[in-house]
Design a protein around this motif. Structure first.
Motif, short mmCIF file in Angstrom:
data_model
loop_
_atom_site.label_atom_id
_atom_site.label_comp_id
_atom_site.label_asym_id
_atom_site.label_seq_id
_atom_site.Cartn_x
_atom_site.Cartn_y
_atom_site.Cartn_z
N ALA A 65 -2.26 11.54 6.16
CA ALA A 65 -1.13 11.39 5.24
C ALA A 65 -0.40 10.06 5.44
CB ALA A 65 -0.15 12.55 5.40
N ASP A 66 -0.12 9.69 6.67
CA ASP A 66 0.60 8.44 6.93
C ASP A 66 -0.20 7.23 6.46
OD1 ASP A 66 3.02 9.23 8.01
OD2 ASP A 66 2.21 9.40 10.03
N ALA A 69 -0.40 7.18 2.54
CA ALA A 69 0.89 6.85 1.93
C ALA A 69 1.24 5.39 2.16
CB ALA A 69 1.98 7.76 2.50
N ASN A 70 1.01 4.90 3.37
CA ASN A 70 1.34 3.52 3.67
C ASN A 70 0.51 2.56 2.82
OD1 ASN A 70 2.71 1.50 5.21
ND2 ASN A 70 2.71 2.94 6.90
N TYR A 72 -1.00 3.15 -0.02
CA TYR A 72 -0.65 3.31 -1.44
C TYR A 72 0.61 2.51 -1.78
CZ TYR A 72 1.29 5.35 -5.67
OH TYR A 72 1.85 5.51 -6.90
N PHE A 73 1.66 2.65 -0.97
CA PHE A 73 2.91 1.98 -1.30
C PHE A 73 2.85 0.48 -1.08
CE2 PHE A 73 4.67 6.24 -1.41
CZ PHE A 73 5.53 6.14 -2.49
N GLY A 135 6.15 3.99 2.37
CA GLY A 135 4.95 4.74 2.74
C GLY A 135 5.20 5.63 3.94
N SER A 138 7.50 8.54 2.75
CA SER A 138 6.80 9.52 1.92
C SER A 138 5.73 10.25 2.73
CB SER A 138 6.20 8.87 0.68
OG SER A 138 5.21 7.94 1.05
N GLY A 139 5.09 9.55 3.66
CA GLY A 139 4.11 10.20 4.53
C GLY A 139 4.76 11.26 5.40
N ALA A 142 5.51 14.22 3.23
CA ALA A 142 4.25 14.93 2.95
C ALA A 142 3.83 15.76 4.16
CB ALA A 142 3.15 13.93 2.58
N LYS A 143 3.98 15.21 5.35
CA LYS A 143 3.59 15.95 6.56
C LYS A 143 4.45 17.20 6.74
CE LYS A 143 3.01 13.29 10.20
NZ LYS A 143 3.01 12.12 11.11
#
Length: 160
Positions: A65-66, A69-70, A72-73, A135, A138-139, A142-143
């Motif tokens: 997830a981290d 997200a990282n 992506y952003f 990121g 948001s990660g 999400a976690k």
């Protein structure tokens, strides 16, 4: 004896959330220890095959997830492929350096440096670096959500 096992299971579930702040704590592993404590010490027959398959899938998502997200952003905020790669490296290495601040600071700094080395303007590089900060946030969200889903699913399995 069951009460002691339940106390341990609940403590493990709570400890898994500490992994958001202290990445040195392996959140997915701690969750799994809770599931396995129930399975081996209380009643393993109540947990279905679908539950275990779902937990494996959610665990993989939880672990990446981290990084996802990282990357992506950073990309969304104008970062380059190299910026995305170094953001991912920063998340991994940063989790071992001054947790939890290393997770925030190291990807930010690495993306900033990589983008500046690639002759991006300071504004563009800073914007891409902010993407790594978003990121991380948001990660983390999400976690928390994925871990809650896993824990809730566990209890639903027991009650149905």
């Amino acid at each position: 004896m069951d009460i002691l096992i339940w106390i341990i299971i609940i403590a493990l579930f709570l400890a898994s959330f500490a992994s958001i702040i202290f990445p040195i704590i392996p959140g997915p592993l701690v969750l799994w220890l809770g599931f396995l404590a129930y399975f081996f010490f209380i009643n393993g027959e109540e947990l279905s095959v679908l539950f275990w398959i779902g937990m494996v899938i959610l665990t993989v998502i939880l672990i990446v997830a981290d990084i996802i997200a990282n990357s992506y952003f950073v990309k969304r905020y104008g970062g380059s492929k190299w910026g995305e790669r170094f953001a991912a490296i920063g998340v991994i290495v940063g989790s071992f350096i001054i947790p939890p601040f290393g997770l925030i600071i190291l990807p930010f700094i690495l993306v900033l440096i990589v983008e500046l080395v690639q002759k991006r303007s300071t504004e563009e590089a800073f914007k891409a670096s902010l993407g790594s900060l978003f990121g991380f946030l948001s990660g983390s969200v999400a976690k928390v959500v994925i871990q809650l889903i896993m824990i809730i699913w566990f209890f639903i399995e027991l009650w149905l």
